[in-house]
Design an enzyme around this catalytic site. Structure first.
Site, PDB file in Angstrom:
ATOM      1  N   GLU A 193       0.826  -1.214   0.000  1.00 14.11           N
ATOM      2  CA  GLU A 193       0.000   0.000   0.000  1.00 14.11           C
ATOM      3  C   GLU A 193       0.858   1.261   0.000  1.00 14.11           C
ATOM      4  OE1 GLU A 193      -2.128  -2.836  -0.379  1.00 14.11           O
ATOM      5  OE2 GLU A 193      -1.231  -3.025   1.599  1.00 14.11           O
ATOM      6  N   ASN A 277      -0.717  -7.415  -4.293  1.00 13.99           N
ATOM      7  CA  ASN A 277      -1.417  -6.528  -5.222  1.00 13.99           C
ATOM      8  C   ASN A 277      -0.480  -5.569  -5.953  1.00 13.99           C
ATOM      9  OD1 ASN A 277      -1.368  -5.317  -2.365  1.00 13.99           O
ATOM     10  ND2 ASN A 277      -1.773  -3.528  -3.620  1.00 13.99           N
ATOM     11  N   ASP A 325      -7.684  -5.547  -5.083  1.00 13.48           N
ATOM     12  CA  ASP A 325      -6.709  -5.850  -4.035  1.00 13.48           C
ATOM     13  C   ASP A 325      -6.777  -7.306  -3.587  1.00 13.48           C
ATOM     14  OD1 ASP A 325      -4.603  -5.240  -2.152  1.00 13.48           O
ATOM     15  OD2 ASP A 325      -6.117  -5.330  -0.582  1.00 13.48           O
TER      16      ASP A 325
END
Length: 606
Positions: A193, A277, A325
């Site tokens: 992230e 991801n 995701d």
């Protein structure tokens, strides 16, 4: 039939345990069922114990034998290790390591307290968790939140060496458990992230010197991919397989992080693991130059690599051009099972995307791929027709495409949610039944992408999520199920009010164990799923159940301490429903059942 299944399971264990390829100390320690000497029980990741003192007939008599406070709150994932009379455990940040003497009233033999900059907490996306220690050759290996990999003397706790695997200022963190193969310590990286470029790195077990690093994205040489010898779906991946599937230099902040559990097959000399991801969560910003979807290789992929060189034998991408995701990091489980009437050496993988994959572990060929939660709706199936140009790819449903609807559009009712039909919590393969026992989520989401710019060390998400129970059964958010990986079918399913976020354990006594987010430790019959025992621990359970034998008595234990992605609202004191990447609102009801904690609860028969 049961005898044949058991014989097959024992044969696999023997093959994984007899090869000279493996680290002999790990083989010796994990071959003794009195120990719990690696995070997932053995190299194959079975999370199965041959101990059978606790059975379906007497498990209802379990009592608390002893408890231990870790002295730290937040989410407690992973489990302690047991080698001989010693138990070793690590806490969430600041990652304090304890060694306990099980033969002397759990006396603390030594304690290791690392020095870490607390600023690393701000770049840990989904709680300050660690997924556990590992053991080999009289050493304990710990991977700190700040990416420092540490080797400790198992007898004294003395620091033998340490090395930084990444840079928290760039958003890189350490949450995974390393894996020790031969004389190498393999470790991944977290931070998907934050635009982190994922990698798997091997360090020399005795010195901490870096031996090789394989990136998830980028040039072939940096990914340790051979264009002609590394295979995908039965064909060579070809030159620049990653670079050709990214727009410009986006692969440099491409995600593909590597924070899940790994497995190893000594006979094939292959290590298996998954990548996460692609960054950002806004798929529109990751489109090709023509504005169309591109694969973004090798995010969302399972790799098989040679641990000596790091070279990739094969790669299989579960979710090309991810829009939700659906990290592919969930654990590989190696087993020899019947698939369509033929005995196959397979890797079984319960992906975040809601499909359970049975792969040939020598080639990466998908043999079976079916939904393990019936509400999964982003795709109808996985194309397993080898003659099709879409072989191995998901058959997507445009209604649930966050890319098709575009930036700033809130796509409703996508199943599963971003945390998947299962997250990192490992499943178990029972050598008794030949079935897989899966701790699962039953959660869907609304997903609205927004434009985001990359800045080193800053969140690189680009989507607002809200989560909620699946539409068929809104009263529950979790399931514990038994899965036939040869047929791709649910054998039985036991609903739970909240997601089952703990690692499962199966034993030769016919029992399957797991924990719940409310804090229950549960035992069920492997054959039927019938609940045989439950006990409310001090906090929510996101740790992995483990078992060992001490003084002639079998013990079963689990860490409790609410947290992780599902419990981040409680763990971090968040109240905005969209915080915690959408989990805070979805799991707000947990506050009525659990509170912060940090303790180990160990059970035994009276």
């Amino acid at each position: 039939m049961r005898g044949k299944i058991l014989a097959a399971g024992l044969a696999l264990s023997a093959s994984l345990g007899s090869s000279a390829w493996a680290n002999e100390s790990v083989i010796k320690a994990t071959s003794d069922p009195n120990n719990w000497a690696t995070q997932n029980g053995d190299y194959a990741g079975h999370r199965y114990s041959k101990l059978n003192q606790i059975t379906t007939e007497n498990v209802g008599q379990l009592q608390v034998a002893w408890t231990f406070s870790t002295g730290v709150l937040r989410g407690h994932e992973g489990s302690p290790l047991v080698v001989g009379n010693e138990m070793y455990m690590v806490t969430p940040f600041p990652n304090v390591v304890y060694a306990l003497n099980l033969a002397d009233e759990q006396k603390i033999v030594w304690k290791y307290v690392p020095k870490q900059d607390p600023s690393v907490i701000s770049v840990m996306c989904c709680d300050t968790v660690t997924r556990g220690l590992q053991y080999a050759d009289g050493k304990i290996f710990m991977y700190q939140a700040d990416t420092t990999l540490v080797a400790l003397d198992a007898k004294t706790g003395k620091e033998l060496w340490k090395v930084a695997n990444g840079d928290p200022k760039m958003g890189e963190t350490g949450t995974s458990a390393p894996l020790i193969v031969k004389d190498k310590v393999l470790v991944g990286i977290s931070g998907g992230e934050y635009g982190v470029r994922g990698s798997l790195t091997a360090y020399d077990e005795n010195t901490g010197k870096k031996v090789w690093r394989a990136y998830s994205t980028g040039p072939d040489a940096e990914m340790l991919i051979d264009p002609e010898k590394t295979m995908s779906l039965g064909k060579p991946v070809g030159k620049d397989s990653s670079l050709k599937t990214w727009s410009g230099d986006q692969w440099k902040i491409g995600g593909g992080t590597t924070w899940g559990y790994m497995a190893y097959d000594p006979d094939l000399n292959l290590v298996y693991y998954g990548t996460g991801n692609p960054g950002t969560w806004n798929p529109v910003q990751r489109a090709g130059k023509d504005g169309k979807p591109i694969d973004l290789k090798w995010s969302m992929t399972h790799f098989a690599r040679d641990p000596d060189t790091g070279m990739a034998k094969w790669a299989y991408q579960m979710t090309p051009f991810d829009e939700w995701d659906y990290d592919g990091i969930n654990e590989p489980i190696l087993a020899d099972i019947d698939v369509k009437g033929e005995k196959r050496k397979v890797e079984v993988h319960f992906d975040r995307n809601g499909f359970a994959y049975t792969l040939d572990r020598a080639t990466g060929e998908p043999l079976v791929a079916e939904k393990y939660d019936p509400v999964v709706n982003w795709a109808t199936s996985i194309n397993l027709d080898k003659s099709s140009p879409d072989y191995g790819r998901p058959v997507r449903v445009k209604k649930y495409s966050t890319f098709a609807h575009g930036t700033d559009f809130d796509t409703k009712g996508i199943c599963p949610a971003a945390l998947g039909s299962k997250d990192e919590q490992p499943a178990s393969y029972s050598e008794l039944t030949g079935l897989f026992y899966v701790p699962a989520n039953h959660v869907c989401m609304d997903y609205e992408p927004f434009k985001v710019s990359y800045a080193a060390g800053q969140p690189f998400v680009g989507a607002t999520l809200s989560m909620f129970p699946g539409p068929d059964k809104p009263e529950r958010m979790g399931t514990f199920l038994a899965w036939d990986a040869g047929k791709g079918k649910i054998v039985w399913s036991k609903p739970e009010q909240f997601s089952v976020w703990s690692g499962a354990l199966t034993t030769a006594g016919g029992v399957a164990f797991y924990g719940t987010l409310e804090g229950y430790f549960k035992a069920v019959d492997q054959k039927t799923g019938k609940e045989l025992y439950k006990f409310k621990t001090p906090s929510g359970v996101i740790g992995n159940v483990f078992t060992y034998m001490q003084g002639g008595k079998q013990y079963v234990g689990v860490l409790s301490g609410i947290g992780g992605w599902a419990g981040i609202g409680l763990a971090a004191g968040l109240t905005n429903p969209n915080d915690g990447l959408g989990a805070v609102g979805g799991y707000s009801g947990l506050a009525s059942y659990s509170n912060l904690g940090g303790s180990l609860t160990v059970f035994a028969l009276p």
